[in-house]
Scaffold this motif. Structure first.
Motif, PDB file in Angstrom:
ATOM      1  N   ILE A 185       0.843  -1.200   0.000  1.00 30.49           N
ATOM      2  CA  ILE A 185       0.000   0.000   0.000  1.00 30.49           C
ATOM      3  C   ILE A 185       0.877   1.249   0.000  1.00 30.49           C
ATOM      4  CG2 ILE A 185      -1.664   1.324   1.370  1.00 30.49           C
ATOM      5  CD1 ILE A 185      -2.714  -1.463   2.351  1.00 30.49           C
ATOM      6  N   ALA A 186       1.917   1.236   0.801  1.00 27.73           N
ATOM      7  CA  ALA A 186       2.881   2.342   0.840  1.00 27.73           C
ATOM      8  C   ALA A 186       4.062   1.999  -0.045  1.00 27.73           C
ATOM      9  CB  ALA A 186       3.350   2.589   2.273  1.00 27.73           C
ATOM     10  N   ASN A 187       4.446   2.914  -0.922  1.00 35.51           N
ATOM     11  CA  ASN A 187       5.644   2.712  -1.733  1.00 35.51           C
ATOM     12  C   ASN A 187       6.910   3.053  -0.956  1.00 35.51           C
ATOM     13  OD1 ASN A 187       3.425   3.855  -3.909  1.00 35.51           O
ATOM     14  ND2 ASN A 187       4.597   2.109  -4.645  1.00 35.51           N
ATOM     15  N   ARG A 188       6.766   3.996  -0.025  1.00 32.18           N
ATOM     16  CA  ARG A 188       7.913   4.450   0.750  1.00 32.18           C
ATOM     17  C   ARG A 188       7.423   4.962   2.096  1.00 32.18           C
ATOM     18  NH1 ARG A 188      11.947   8.669  -2.164  1.00 32.18           N
ATOM     19  NH2 ARG A 188      11.398   7.234  -3.870  1.00 32.18           N
ATOM     20  N   VAL A 189       8.110   4.596   3.176  1.00 33.16           N
ATOM     21  CA  VAL A 189       7.784   5.097   4.508  1.00 33.16           C
ATOM     22  C   VAL A 189       8.958   5.941   4.991  1.00 33.16           C
ATOM     23  CG1 VAL A 189       7.279   4.485   6.904  1.00 33.16           C
ATOM     24  CG2 VAL A 189       6.323   3.106   5.042  1.00 33.16           C
ATOM     25  N   VAL A 190       8.650   7.147   5.469  1.00 35.30           N
ATOM     26  CA  VAL A 190       9.692   8.074   5.916  1.00 35.30           C
ATOM     27  C   VAL A 190       9.306   8.648   7.274  1.00 35.30           C
ATOM     28  CG1 VAL A 190      10.280   8.683   3.535  1.00 35.30           C
ATOM     29  CG2 VAL A 190       8.632  10.071   4.790  1.00 35.30           C
ATOM     30  N   PRO A 191      10.263   9.157   8.037  1.00 34.99           N
ATOM     31  CA  PRO A 191       9.920   9.820   9.296  1.00 34.99           C
ATOM     32  C   PRO A 191       8.933  10.960   9.043  1.00 34.99           C
ATOM     33  CG  PRO A 191      12.284   9.442   9.182  1.00 34.99           C
ATOM     34  CD  PRO A 191      11.726   9.097   7.830  1.00 34.99           C
ATOM     35  N   ALA A 192       7.980  11.120   9.951  1.00 42.98           N
ATOM     36  CA  ALA A 192       6.924  12.116   9.759  1.00 42.98           C
ATOM     37  C   ALA A 192       7.481  13.508   9.488  1.00 42.98           C
ATOM     38  CB  ALA A 192       6.015  12.134  10.988  1.00 42.98           C
ATOM     39  N   ALA A 193       8.563  13.865  10.171  1.00 39.25           N
ATOM     40  CA  ALA A 193       9.138  15.202  10.011  1.00 39.25           C
ATOM     41  C   ALA A 193       9.720  15.419   8.613  1.00 39.25           C
ATOM     42  CB  ALA A 193      10.218  15.437  11.064  1.00 39.25           C
ATOM     43  N   GLU A 194       9.992  14.337   7.908  1.00 37.67           N
ATOM     44  CA  GLU A 194      10.611  14.439   6.581  1.00 37.67           C
ATOM     45  C   GLU A 194       9.606  14.234   5.446  1.00 37.67           C
ATOM     46  OE1 GLU A 194      13.833  11.656   6.437  1.00 37.67           O
ATOM     47  OE2 GLU A 194      14.645  12.311   8.381  1.00 37.67           O
ATOM     48  N   LEU A 195       8.344  13.963   5.783  1.00 34.87           N
ATOM     49  CA  LEU A 195       7.371  13.580   4.766  1.00 34.87           C
ATOM     50  C   LEU A 195       7.202  14.631   3.688  1.00 34.87           C
ATOM     51  CD1 LEU A 195       5.143  11.662   3.698  1.00 34.87           C
ATOM     52  CD2 LEU A 195       3.527  12.947   5.131  1.00 34.87           C
ATOM     53  N   ARG A 196       6.908  15.861   4.072  1.00 33.31           N
ATOM     54  CA  ARG A 196       6.601  16.881   3.071  1.00 33.31           C
ATOM     55  C   ARG A 196       7.796  17.123   2.154  1.00 33.31           C
ATOM     56  NH1 ARG A 196       2.561  20.776   2.167  1.00 33.31           N
ATOM     57  NH2 ARG A 196       3.038  21.653   0.121  1.00 33.31           N
ATOM     58  N   ALA A 197       8.979  17.213   2.718  1.00 34.59           N
ATOM     59  CA  ALA A 197      10.162  17.467   1.896  1.00 34.59           C
ATOM     60  C   ALA A 197      10.416  16.309   0.942  1.00 34.59           C
ATOM     61  CB  ALA A 197      11.379  17.701   2.784  1.00 34.59           C
ATOM     62  N   GLU A 198      10.272  15.090   1.420  1.00 32.16           N
ATOM     63  CA  GLU A 198      10.514  13.921   0.570  1.00 32.16           C
ATOM     64  C   GLU A 198       9.468  13.811  -0.528  1.00 32.16           C
ATOM     65  OE1 GLU A 198      12.654  10.582  -0.701  1.00 32.16           O
ATOM     66  OE2 GLU A 198      13.150  12.175   0.733  1.00 32.16           O
ATOM     67  N   ALA A 199       8.209  14.064  -0.167  1.00 26.25           N
ATOM     68  CA  ALA A 199       7.140  13.994  -1.162  1.00 26.25           C
ATOM     69  C   ALA A 199       7.316  15.050  -2.238  1.00 26.25           C
ATOM     70  CB  ALA A 199       5.783  14.141  -0.476  1.00 26.25           C
ATOM     71  N   GLU A 200       7.687  16.257  -1.847  1.00 24.24           N
ATOM     72  CA  GLU A 200       7.921  17.318  -2.819  1.00 24.24           C
ATOM     73  C   GLU A 200       9.109  16.980  -3.715  1.00 24.24           C
ATOM     74  OE1 GLU A 200       8.206  21.260  -1.381  1.00 24.24           O
ATOM     75  OE2 GLU A 200       6.134  21.335  -0.670  1.00 24.24           O
ATOM     76  N   LYS A 201      10.137  16.396  -3.146  1.00 19.95           N
ATOM     77  CA  LYS A 201      11.310  16.012  -3.933  1.00 19.95           C
ATOM     78  C   LYS A 201      10.925  15.005  -5.015  1.00 19.95           C
ATOM     79  CE  LYS A 201      15.829  13.755  -3.413  1.00 19.95           C
ATOM     80  NZ  LYS A 201      16.767  13.133  -2.428  1.00 19.95           N
ATOM     81  N   VAL A 202      10.150  13.998  -4.622  1.00 22.36           N
ATOM     82  CA  VAL A 202       9.723  12.969  -5.576  1.00 22.36           C
ATOM     83  C   VAL A 202       8.799  13.565  -6.630  1.00 22.36           C
ATOM     84  CG1 VAL A 202       8.356  10.856  -5.824  1.00 22.36           C
ATOM     85  CG2 VAL A 202      10.038  11.051  -3.976  1.00 22.36           C
ATOM     86  N   ALA A 203       7.812  14.356  -6.180  1.00 25.32           N
ATOM     87  CA  ALA A 203       6.839  14.926  -7.115  1.00 25.32           C
ATOM     88  C   ALA A 203       7.503  15.893  -8.093  1.00 25.32           C
ATOM     89  CB  ALA A 203       5.719  15.625  -6.345  1.00 25.32           C
ATOM     90  N   ARG A 204       8.443  16.682  -7.613  1.00 20.08           N
ATOM     91  CA  ARG A 204       9.124  17.626  -8.506  1.00 20.08           C
ATOM     92  C   ARG A 204      10.018  16.887  -9.505  1.00 20.08           C
ATOM     93  NH1 ARG A 204       7.971  22.598  -7.884  1.00 20.08           N
ATOM     94  NH2 ARG A 204       7.128  23.379  -5.893  1.00 20.08           N
ATOM     95  N   ALA A 205      10.631  15.800  -9.082  1.00 16.09           N
ATOM     96  CA  ALA A 205      11.420  15.009 -10.014  1.00 16.09           C
ATOM     97  C   ALA A 205      10.530  14.462 -11.130  1.00 16.09           C
ATOM     98  CB  ALA A 205      12.123  13.867  -9.279  1.00 16.09           C
ATOM     99  N   LEU A 206       9.321  14.022 -10.772  1.00 18.90           N
ATOM    100  CA  LEU A 206       8.378  13.523 -11.779  1.00 18.90           C
ATOM    101  C   LEU A 206       7.898  14.658 -12.679  1.00 18.90           C
ATOM    102  CD1 LEU A 206       6.336  11.073  -9.535  1.00 18.90           C
ATOM    103  CD2 LEU A 206       7.841  10.440 -11.436  1.00 18.90           C
ATOM    104  N   ALA A 207       7.697  15.843 -12.100  1.00 15.25           N
ATOM    105  CA  ALA A 207       7.251  16.993 -12.896  1.00 15.25           C
ATOM    106  C   ALA A 207       8.298  17.407 -13.921  1.00 15.25           C
ATOM    107  CB  ALA A 207       6.919  18.174 -11.988  1.00 15.25           C
ATOM    108  N   GLU A 208       9.557  17.076 -13.673  1.00 17.02           N
ATOM    109  CA  GLU A 208      10.639  17.406 -14.594  1.00 17.02           C
ATOM    110  C   GLU A 208      10.946  16.258 -15.553  1.00 17.02           C
ATOM    111  OE1 GLU A 208      13.877  18.397 -12.062  1.00 17.02           O
ATOM    112  OE2 GLU A 208      12.967  20.253 -11.321  1.00 17.02           O
ATOM    113  N   GLY A 209      10.193  15.172 -15.443  1.00 17.65           N
ATOM    114  CA  GLY A 209      10.474  13.979 -16.223  1.00 17.65           C
ATOM    115  C   GLY A 209       9.744  13.935 -17.554  1.00 17.65           C
ATOM    116  N   PRO A 210       9.806  12.790 -18.251  1.00 17.34           N
ATOM    117  CA  PRO A 210       9.170  12.617 -19.559  1.00 17.34           C
ATOM    118  C   PRO A 210       7.673  12.357 -19.428  1.00 17.34           C
ATOM    119  CG  PRO A 210      10.314  10.606 -18.942  1.00 17.34           C
ATOM    120  CD  PRO A 210      10.601  11.605 -17.862  1.00 17.34           C
ATOM    121  N   THR A 211       6.897  13.411 -19.449  1.00 20.65           N
ATOM    122  CA  THR A 211       5.466  13.351 -19.142  1.00 20.65           C
ATOM    123  C   THR A 211       4.710  12.405 -20.062  1.00 20.65           C
ATOM    124  OG1 THR A 211       5.654  15.653 -18.465  1.00 20.65           O
ATOM    125  CG2 THR A 211       3.437  14.765 -18.683  1.00 20.65           C
ATOM    126  N   VAL A 212       5.019  12.434 -21.349  1.00 18.28           N
ATOM    127  CA  VAL A 212       4.321  11.561 -22.294  1.00 18.28           C
ATOM    128  C   VAL A 212       4.581  10.100 -21.962  1.00 18.28           C
ATOM    129  CG1 VAL A 212       4.120  10.896 -24.728  1.00 18.28           C
ATOM    130  CG2 VAL A 212       4.395  13.312 -24.111  1.00 18.28           C
TER     131      VAL A 212
END
Length: 267
Positions: A185-212
């Motif tokens: 169900i979870a792809n990745r589990v991180v400490p609660a204090a790091e969640l937002r930063a880690e999620a933004e890092k992953v999402a921004r990497a995808l936003a810069e990727g090959p969208t098609v």
């Protein structure tokens, strides 16, 4: 848009935040409408190349239906005979899940706390789930004498298998972040204090990727789950032709030859 949902777009990333922390981000009508509209806007916006789902507060991602509002609506239905209360599945939950699963771009869910009922369903409809170590999941539906909605009857068996899905639906209970990871169900589990930063890092990497290519991957996986091997091979041929004709593919090949990091355009 209601202030119970925040919508921001920055550098190709749309961040949608459920914003009722005092109610554990429970879904009243205003929130469902705003969430649906925000997701449909993000899915349709060509400038948006990835979507990040977040939630305000520390206790909950989303506990599903706002039962305080729901009980009042049920009483009104009994008086009028309208039966409009349960139309929320058709009017709100189904369009939300269609927007999440059908978006031609990756969707990341940052699960910060309890995800129950429809909140669980929305997280499952995302493509990638990053989960705080303090978060938990619960199907909840049978606990209030309801059946599954928000796509759970489709997504949960595909994530954990039909046997485990039946167990989790028939006997609702808290699933810890670690158990959710072990179940897939979870792809990745991180400490609660790091969640937002880690999620933004992953999402921004995808936003810069090959969208098609990402859109084709989403379509291919969804198609393969419900079609034969031969049909899926034909679909792969179709989708690979589409990805191969994209500007991003040409950029990637040239970058490989030049031994440089590709800078994708999302088209």
């Amino acid at each position: 848009m209601a202030d119970t949902v925040r919508y921001e777009v920055s550098d190709g990333l749309a961040t949608i935040t459920l914003n009722r922390p005092e109610a554990m981000n429970a879904l009243n009508i205003a929130t469902k409408v705003a969430f649906r509209d925000a997701l449909e806007s993000a899915a349709d916006d060509q400038k948006v190349r990835a979507i990040l789902l977040t939630a305000a507060g520390e206790r909950a991602f989303c506990v599903g239906q706002d039962l305080k509002e729901h009980i009042g609506l049920l009483a009104s239905d009994r008086e009028t005979g309208s039966g409009r209360t349960m139309s929320t599945v058709r009017d709100h939950y189904n369009p939300i899940v269609r927007a999440l699963a059908g978006a031609a771009k990756p969707v990341v869910a940052a699960v910060n706390g309890v995800a129950a009922g429809a909140g669980f369903g929305f997280a499952l409809a995302a493509d990638y789930r990053i989960v705080a170590d303090t978060a938990s999941f619960n199907t909840s539906f049978a606990g209030v004498a309801l059946t599954a909605d928000s796509g759970v009857s489709w997504t949960l068996p595909r994530v954990v298998g039909p046997g485990r899905a039946a167990d989790l639906l028939l006997f609702p209970r808290t699933i810890s972040a670690q158990d959710a990871y072990e179940l897939g169900i979870a792809n990745r589990v991180v400490p609660a204090a790091e969640l937002r930063a880690e999620a933004e890092k992953v999402a921004r990497a995808l936003a810069e990727g090959p969208t098609v290519a990402y859109a084709a991957l989403k379509e291919a996986v969804a198609y393969g789950l419900t079609h034969t091997l031969e049909e899926t091979l034909d679909k792969e041929d179709e989708l690979q032709a589409r990805a191969g004709a994209s500007e991003d593919h040409a950029i990637a090949v040239q970058a490989f030859i030049d031994k440089e990091k590709p800078k994708y355009l999302g088209r």
